[in-house]
Design an enzyme around this catalytic site. Structure first.
Site, PDB file in Angstrom:
ATOM      1  N   GLU A   1       0.209  -1.191   5.737  1.00  0.00           N
ATOM      2  CA  GLU A   1       1.225  -0.663   6.655  1.00  0.00           C
ATOM      3  C   GLU A   1       0.991   0.801   6.972  1.00  0.00           C
ATOM      4  O   GLU A   1       1.227   1.252   8.103  1.00  0.00           O
ATOM      5  CB  GLU A   1       2.622  -0.858   6.053  1.00  0.00           C
TER       6      GLU A   1
ATOM      7  N   ASP B   1       0.819  -1.211   0.000  1.00  0.00           N
ATOM      8  CA  ASP B   1       0.000   0.000   0.000  1.00  0.00           C
ATOM      9  C   ASP B   1       0.851   1.259   0.000  1.00  0.00           C
ATOM     10  O   ASP B   1       2.046   1.229   0.324  1.00  0.00           O
ATOM     11  CB  ASP B   1      -0.959   0.008   1.192  1.00  0.00           C
TER      12      ASP B   1
END
Length: 494
Positions: free
Chosen positions: A160, A93
């Protein structure tokens, strides 16, 4: 295969792969719902398909598992099952690009534009470059018909940037269950980049992380019509509390366990421009002891003069990041709140931070006759000052051992072999937190290191802001570093 990794053919292919990955906008937002329910997760299917198409040898040779739909877990089984595995991490991400900033980018944020020197775009340096580089190294090793003796595991989370509990949190549970507590030989995740300091070049892999806790402060005071305001309302009292926070920062303190202290000792011995005053203070330093009224840490104070990016390696930080109060221009606010984000220094604790905030705000509560509810889960009442800590607090991370015969030696040797023996390698510390927070039980040997290095690129490549980019050389060198680290770990006697 080493010649291939240094070839123009590989370089061009590597740039093409990274550019393609950056073009897939895998943004994670703070308000994301559960996987499968929130359609904003669906873009991660596109990235997964792209990776499978880009690295056919990896997907054909390694065991591939999906954890919580988008978490990717690759296992390349070694020939010696008694050896603990090597684990590489990265996340899929990226932080969102605010619409208001799109026009400020030199090249569109999800273009993956290659200008002959840099790949531009969100995720190019945080951290699709590391994810792609790891896969490129393993793809190259498979093509070279390498068979690992020590099992290699790739663990790629997908959230994350929003604390990682859906991705890394679940991946870590699978790995601990599979290999046991302390079951991995080493873990390498994203982290600190190489830098120049004191006349020397450094690699400072993070062997620790600061802790984390948010404190929400809620001021409850009477409302009423704005035309007859009291001397102080909730927003005014909140402003006074915020001023107190900013007027009372934490003092720099270098715990004996803080990795930055090791870097200072290394610099004093090897860096040609190491400050003489810090060297003198290092020579006078004795092991820190618990004192009822601790004296100022002169060594830390002197080291902190280098700037905030250095100071906060050994200082608890506090920043007011959120504030809310009032609903109408002619109505006094009945509830005003703000949130203080803390990153906790090694040698301190969540408890110490909470005590500090409560002690700092007590006189203000008395001054305005407010009931102080400090971290006691009490119900908000009129005329009260309420302090609440975030449920996802984190103590400072355990510090990775760096002595002889540990994986730190393998990491250091691999890095100097790639970048030159003049490079100094010393323990570093992260001011932020990575997905490794979930992996503490899997191994005590955790390193947070961005292994690609381009001396012409300044800093961390504008991560989390406009014009994020990564140098082509830095990206290629991720694959070269991982290629060598896998082979070195395979031969290590640990």
């Amino acid at each position: 295969m080493w010649d291939y990794l240094n070839s123009d053919t590989f370089f061009n292919k590597s740039i093409e792969r990274l550019s393609g990955a950056v073009q897939i906008p895998t943004q994670s937002y703070d308000d994301m719902g559960e996987v499968g329910a929130d359609p904003r997760w669906d873009i991660f299917h596109s990235l997964g398909d792209y990776l499978e198409k880009s690295f056919p040898a990896v997907y054909k040779t390694l065991e591939v598992e999906k954890v919580n739909t988008h978490g990717l877990l690759f296992t390349w089984k070694g020939t010696d099952a008694k050896l603990k595995p090597t684990v590489f991490m990265a996340h899929q991400d990226v932080v969102p690009v605010p619409d208001a900033t799109v026009n400020q980018w030199t090249h569109p944020p999800f273009s993956g534009f290659w200008d002959g020197k840099f790949v531009w775009g969100r995720g190019s340096s945080d951290c699709k470059n590391q994810l792609l580089g790891i896969l490129e190294a393993i793809e190259a090793l498979v093509h070279a018909e390498f068979q690992p003796t020590r099992t290699v595991v790739l663990s790629f989370g997908f959230d994350e940037e929003i604390s990682g509990h859906r991705g890394a949190g679940e991946l870590a549970q699978v790995l601990v269950k599979r290999y046991g507590h302390g079951g991995a030989a080493v873990i390498v995740d994203e982290g600190a980049a190489n830098l120049e300091s004191w006349g020397a070049n450094w690699a400072v892999p993070g062997v620790g992380e600061k802790g984390y806790v948010d404190v929400e402060v809620i001021v409850r005071m009477p409302g009423g019509h704005s035309s007859i305001p009291p001397a102080h309302n909730g927003i005014g009292v909140a402003a006074e509390l915020i001023s107190l926070i900013e007027a009372n920062p934490y003092e720099p303190f270098l715990s004996d366990d803080n990795p930055y202290l090791s870097m200072l000792y290394c610099g004093a011995e090897h860096a040609p421009k190491f400050p003489s005053k810090i060297k003198h203070l290092l020579g006078k330093r004795t092991k820190a002891t618990c004192q009822k009224h601790p004296q100022k840490d002169n060594l830390a104070l002197e080291a902190a003069r280098a700037g905030l990016d250095i100071k906060y390696l050994f200082t608890t930080s506090q920043a007011v990041d959120l504030i809310s109060g009032g609903v109408k221009t002619n109505a006094l606010p009945e509830r005003t709140s703000f949130t203080i984000n803390h990153r906790i220094n090694v040698g301190s604790s969540v408890e110490t931070v909470l005590f500090h905030v409560a002690q700092l705000f007590t006189p203000t509560a008395r001054k305005y006759n407010l009931t102080l509810n400090a971290f006691n889960n009490a119900t908000e009442t009129p005329n009260s000052l309420n302090l609440r800590s975030s449920p996802t607090f984190l103590e400072p991370a355990p510090v990775t051992p760096t002595g002889p015969g540990t994986p730190f030696s393998i990491l250091s040797g691999t890095t100097r072999a790639l970048y030159g023996e003049e490079l100094l390698v010393a323990p570093g510390i992260m001011t932020g937190n990575t997905d490794t927070r979930y992996y503490w039980g899997l191994s005590e040997h955790i390193f947070r290191y961005s292994m690609g290095w381009d001396k012409e690129q300044e800093g961390m490549g504008h991560i989390h802001t406009v014009d994020e980019k990564i140098g082509g050389k830095a990206h290629r060198d991720v694959a070269k570093w991982v290629f060598e680290f896998v082979r070195n770990m395979d031969e290590a006697d640990l």
